[in-house]
Scaffold this motif. Sequence first.
Motif, mmCIF file in Angstrom:
data_model
loop_
_atom_site.group_PDB
_atom_site.id
_atom_site.type_symbol
_atom_site.label_atom_id
_atom_site.label_comp_id
_atom_site.label_asym_id
_atom_site.label_seq_id
_atom_site.Cartn_x
_atom_site.Cartn_y
_atom_site.Cartn_z
ATOM 1 N N ASP A 7 1.135 -1.167 0.121
ATOM 2 C CA ASP A 7 0.218 -0.128 0.041
ATOM 3 C C ASP A 7 0.925 0.874 0.356
ATOM 4 O OD1 ASP A 7 -2.415 -1.639 -0.334
ATOM 5 O OD2 ASP A 7 -2.769 -1.486 2.366
ATOM 6 N N ALA A 8 2.063 1.332 0.580
ATOM 7 C CA ALA A 8 2.863 2.256 1.000
ATOM 8 C C ALA A 8 3.274 2.420 -0.789
ATOM 9 C CB ALA A 8 3.412 2.115 1.843
ATOM 10 N N LEU A 9 4.061 1.222 -1.266
ATOM 11 C CA LEU A 9 4.560 1.762 -2.790
ATOM 12 C C LEU A 9 3.696 2.183 -3.991
ATOM 13 C CD1 LEU A 9 6.021 -1.544 -2.381
ATOM 14 C CD2 LEU A 9 7.051 0.746 -2.087
ATOM 15 N N LEU A 10 2.701 1.940 -3.495
ATOM 16 C CA LEU A 10 1.492 2.141 -4.922
ATOM 17 C C LEU A 10 2.060 3.989 -4.993
ATOM 18 C CD1 LEU A 10 -2.300 0.819 -2.967
ATOM 19 C CD2 LEU A 10 -0.494 -0.548 -5.120
ATOM 20 N N GLY A 11 1.497 3.840 -6.557
ATOM 21 C CA GLY A 11 1.042 5.330 -6.881
ATOM 22 C C GLY A 11 1.921 5.381 -8.347
ATOM 23 N N HIS A 12 0.943 6.052 -9.647
ATOM 24 C CA HIS A 12 1.339 6.166 -10.958
ATOM 25 C C HIS A 12 3.190 7.225 -10.563
ATOM 26 C CE1 HIS A 12 1.770 7.249 -15.274
ATOM 27 N NE2 HIS A 12 1.940 7.987 -14.496
ATOM 28 N N ASP A 13 3.734 6.727 -11.053
ATOM 29 C CA ASP A 13 5.559 7.219 -11.341
ATOM 30 C C ASP A 13 5.843 7.712 -12.927
ATOM 31 O OD1 ASP A 13 7.830 8.126 -11.108
ATOM 32 O OD2 ASP A 13 8.722 7.185 -9.861
ATOM 33 N N PRO A 14 5.622 8.931 -13.715
ATOM 34 C CA PRO A 14 6.578 9.615 -14.407
ATOM 35 C C PRO A 14 7.465 9.371 -15.017
ATOM 36 C CG PRO A 14 5.530 11.574 -13.456
ATOM 37 C CD PRO A 14 5.631 10.078 -12.378
ATOM 38 N N ASP A 15 8.473 8.957 -14.450
ATOM 39 C CA ASP A 15 9.263 8.582 -13.770
ATOM 40 C C ASP A 15 9.523 6.963 -14.592
ATOM 41 O OD1 ASP A 15 10.389 11.451 -13.579
ATOM 42 O OD2 ASP A 15 10.480 10.559 -11.510
ATOM 43 N N ASP A 16 8.975 6.672 -14.342
ATOM 44 C CA ASP A 16 9.052 4.708 -15.071
ATOM 45 C C ASP A 16 7.988 5.026 -16.269
ATOM 46 O OD1 ASP A 16 8.730 2.343 -15.657
ATOM 47 O OD2 ASP A 16 8.026 2.173 -13.428
ATOM 48 N N ALA A 17 8.562 4.807 -17.824
ATOM 49 C CA ALA A 17 7.709 4.754 -18.640
ATOM 50 C C ALA A 17 6.957 3.590 -18.655
ATOM 51 C CB ALA A 17 8.235 4.718 -20.004
ATOM 52 N N ALA A 18 6.562 2.637 -17.591
ATOM 53 C CA ALA A 18 5.972 1.468 -17.681
ATOM 54 C C ALA A 18 4.861 1.462 -16.707
ATOM 55 C CB ALA A 18 6.315 0.047 -17.690
ATOM 56 N N SER A 19 5.029 2.117 -15.954
ATOM 57 C CA SER A 19 4.099 2.584 -14.679
ATOM 58 C C SER A 19 2.408 2.998 -15.080
ATOM 59 C CB SER A 19 4.445 3.691 -14.119
ATOM 60 O OG SER A 19 3.601 4.312 -12.781
ATOM 61 N N ALA A 20 1.635 2.309 -14.939
ATOM 62 C CA ALA A 20 0.821 2.405 -15.403
ATOM 63 C C ALA A 20 -0.050 3.070 -14.286
ATOM 64 C CB ALA A 20 -0.135 1.405 -15.365
ATOM 65 N N GLN A 21 -1.632 3.730 -15.230
ATOM 66 C CA GLN A 21 -1.795 5.096 -14.375
ATOM 67 C C GLN A 21 -3.576 3.918 -13.934
ATOM 68 O OE1 GLN A 21 -2.230 9.225 -15.161
ATOM 69 N NE2 GLN A 21 -0.745 8.668 -16.946
ATOM 70 N N VAL A 22 -3.512 2.720 -13.761
ATOM 71 C CA VAL A 22 -4.731 2.239 -13.056
ATOM 72 C C VAL A 22 -4.588 2.518 -11.398
ATOM 73 C CG1 VAL A 22 -5.234 -0.619 -12.794
ATOM 74 C CG2 VAL A 22 -3.891 0.852 -14.580
ATOM 75 N N PRO A 23 -5.943 3.534 -11.289
ATOM 76 C CA PRO A 23 -6.498 3.816 -9.599
ATOM 77 C C PRO A 23 -6.479 2.237 -9.181
ATOM 78 C CG PRO A 23 -8.275 3.909 -10.967
ATOM 79 C CD PRO A 23 -7.607 3.131 -12.342
ATOM 80 N N ALA A 24 -5.625 2.046 -7.675
ATOM 81 C CA ALA A 24 -5.294 1.189 -6.891
ATOM 82 C C ALA A 24 -5.939 1.898 -5.439
ATOM 83 C CB ALA A 24 -3.948 1.360 -6.573
ATOM 84 N N ALA A 25 -6.966 0.891 -4.525
ATOM 85 C CA ALA A 25 -7.385 1.038 -3.753
ATOM 86 C C ALA A 25 -6.292 0.520 -2.421
ATOM 87 C CB ALA A 25 -8.414 1.094 -2.915
ATOM 88 N N PRO A 26 -6.072 0.872 -1.296
ATOM 89 C CA PRO A 26 -5.317 -0.070 -0.108
ATOM 90 C C PRO A 26 -5.809 -1.027 -0.384
ATOM 91 C CG PRO A 26 -5.436 2.522 0.051
ATOM 92 C CD PRO A 26 -6.796 2.137 -0.824
ATOM 93 N N VAL A 27 -4.815 -2.372 -0.121
ATOM 94 C CA VAL A 27 -5.329 -3.397 -0.339
ATOM 95 C C VAL A 27 -5.479 -4.201 1.209
ATOM 96 C CG1 VAL A 27 -4.775 -5.992 -0.318
ATOM 97 C CG2 VAL A 27 -3.991 -4.689 -2.449
ATOM 98 N N SER A 28 -4.718 -3.593 1.901
ATOM 99 C CA SER A 28 -4.493 -4.088 3.575
ATOM 100 C C SER A 28 -6.316 -4.249 4.837
ATOM 101 C CB SER A 28 -4.418 -3.117 4.895
ATOM 102 O OG SER A 28 -2.611 -3.286 4.453
ATOM 103 N N PRO A 29 -7.082 -3.192 3.801
ATOM 104 C CA PRO A 29 -8.624 -3.720 4.057
ATOM 105 C C PRO A 29 -9.776 -4.162 4.128
ATOM 106 C CG PRO A 29 -8.292 -1.227 3.823
ATOM 107 C CD PRO A 29 -6.644 -1.923 3.296
ATOM 108 N N SER A 30 -9.232 -4.827 3.071
ATOM 109 C CA SER A 30 -9.549 -5.682 2.346
ATOM 110 C C SER A 30 -8.970 -7.339 2.897
ATOM 111 C CB SER A 30 -9.749 -5.644 0.626
ATOM 112 O OG SER A 30 -8.262 -6.282 0.576
ATOM 113 N N LEU A 31 -8.398 -7.394 3.765
ATOM 114 C CA LEU A 31 -7.274 -8.975 4.286
ATOM 115 C C LEU A 31 -8.921 -9.513 4.764
ATOM 116 C CD1 LEU A 31 -4.037 -8.347 4.278
ATOM 117 C CD2 LEU A 31 -4.797 -9.027 2.102
#
Length: 462
Positions: free
Chosen positions: A228-252
Motif C-alpha cells: 500500500d505504501a508503494l502504490l502510485g503512478h510515476d511518470p519517471d517509469d515509462a511502464a508505470s500504469a495509470q490504473v487506480p489502486a485502492a489500499p489492499v490492507s482493509p480487504s484482507l
Amino acid sequence: MLAKDSALAIAAAVREGKVSARAVTEATLARIAALNPVLNAFTAVTTERALREADAVDSARAEGRALGALAGVPFAVKNLFDLEGLPTLAGSKINRDHPPAARDAALVEKLTAAGAVCVGALNMGEYAYDFTGENLHDGPSRNPHDPTHMTGGSSGGSGAAVGGRLVPLSLGSDTNGSIRVPSSFCGIFGLKPTYGRLSRARSFPFVASFDHLGPFARNVQDLAASYDALLGHDPDDAASAQVPAAPVSPSLSHGADGLRIAVLGGWFARQGTPQAYDAVARAASALGATATIELPEVERARAAAYVISMAEGASLHLDRLRERPLDFDPAVRERLLAGAVLPGSWIVKAQKFRRWYRDRVLAIMAEWDVLIAPATPVPAPEIGQKSFVLDGKEMLVRPNIGIYTQPISFIGLPVVAAPIPTPGTLPIAVQLIAAPWREDAALRAAAVLEAAGVAYALAPVV
C-alpha cells in the motif's frame, strides 16, 4: 522491540510512544552486526542514514505531527535500487566504479515517506541474472534455515534479511522469479505485483519488458501494508500504469469470500518434489479450490521468456561485455553473450508468442480469481550444488529453479508467494496468481492460508 518483530507492531509501538524509532534502529543494527557474518545478506549498512531517519521520526512524534503507517520500521533493499550516497552495484564488480547515486529509488522514497527507516543495501545475483543467490564478487547469501543452503535469487539478500529477522521488510526485483524463488527458499511472503503497478524509477534494469519490483515480509499484513505504501503512478517509469489502486490492507478481512480458486495442473504438476505438490494440495484444501485447470503451451512460454531475457539482457550489457568481459561472473557472461547472437527471427517469434499466450491466459483468468501453483520445484539446494534429480532425471539448478515462475512473470500477472512449512527444516512456497491489477485477490488468499496455519514464516535457525 526489535526488527524481528512485525512491521505493523513496530509502527504501532512507535506511534504510541512505547518505544523510540532510534531504539528500534539501534537494536536492528546490532542484530545485523551479529548475524550478517553468517547470512551475508547485506553489502552495505547505512548506519548514519538510519539513525538520522529514526531521529526524524521521533522528532515528528515529539512535535505532535502525524506519523506514517510504517513509522520507525527498518527496511533494506536489493542493491540494484539507488540509495543516495552509494554506488548502485546491481550485484556486479563493474558498477562499483560508478559514482554514488544522487537520489533514492522511487520505491525507497515512498517507504521513507511512510516513516520507514532504511538500514542498508542487500546482496544479489550479478545483474539479476541468477536464481541461486550466489554472487561471485560478494559471496553467496545464505539461507536462514540452514546456512549451507541457497537463498534463491536473484533477490537472495532480500530473502535472507527478512527470513533471518534482520529486518521486517525488504525490497527486491522479479524478472523471471527473483522475488518468488527467495520467498520459497527462505520461507517468507513475497509479492510480485502486476507489471507496471509499482515504479521502477532509479533502479538498475535487467529485462525492461518484464522487470517488476516488490516487497518481502514475514506476514501478510506487513506485506499488504508495504505494498500500500508503494502504490502510485510515476511518470519517471515509462511502464508505470495509470490504473487506480485502492489500499489492499482493509480487504484482507474479507477472506476468500467470493474468490473463484483453482489449481494449475499440467506443466505445474510435473518436474517437482513431493514437498512442492503437498504444499499446493494443502493450500488448495484450505482455500476451497474447486477445479484443476491447465494453461496452454506453458513450456513454450518458458522458452520464449528465456529468449527475451537473453536478448534484452545482452542488449543492455553489450558495451560492458565489449569493454570489461573479464569482470563478469563467467556464468552470467556466457548467458549474455549467447543472448547477443540469438537470431532476430527467434526474438520476433518469442514476442508474437508472448502476445498470443497472454491473450489465452487472460481469457482463463476471466473465469478464476486465484490460481495455485508451486513456486519452486524443490526446497533450497545446497550452496554450490549444480543439479538435482527428479523422477530419475538430472536437472541443472540454475536454469530449472524457475520452471514454475517464468511462465507467469513473462506476461506480468501479480503473484503472492506464500511459504508452506515442510516436514524437513527447509520450507517451500506456493504461488497465488491473480489477474492483472488484482493484487488484492492474491493477498486475500494468502491471508486465508496464514489464518488457517497453512502458510507462515518459520523461525530461522540463525
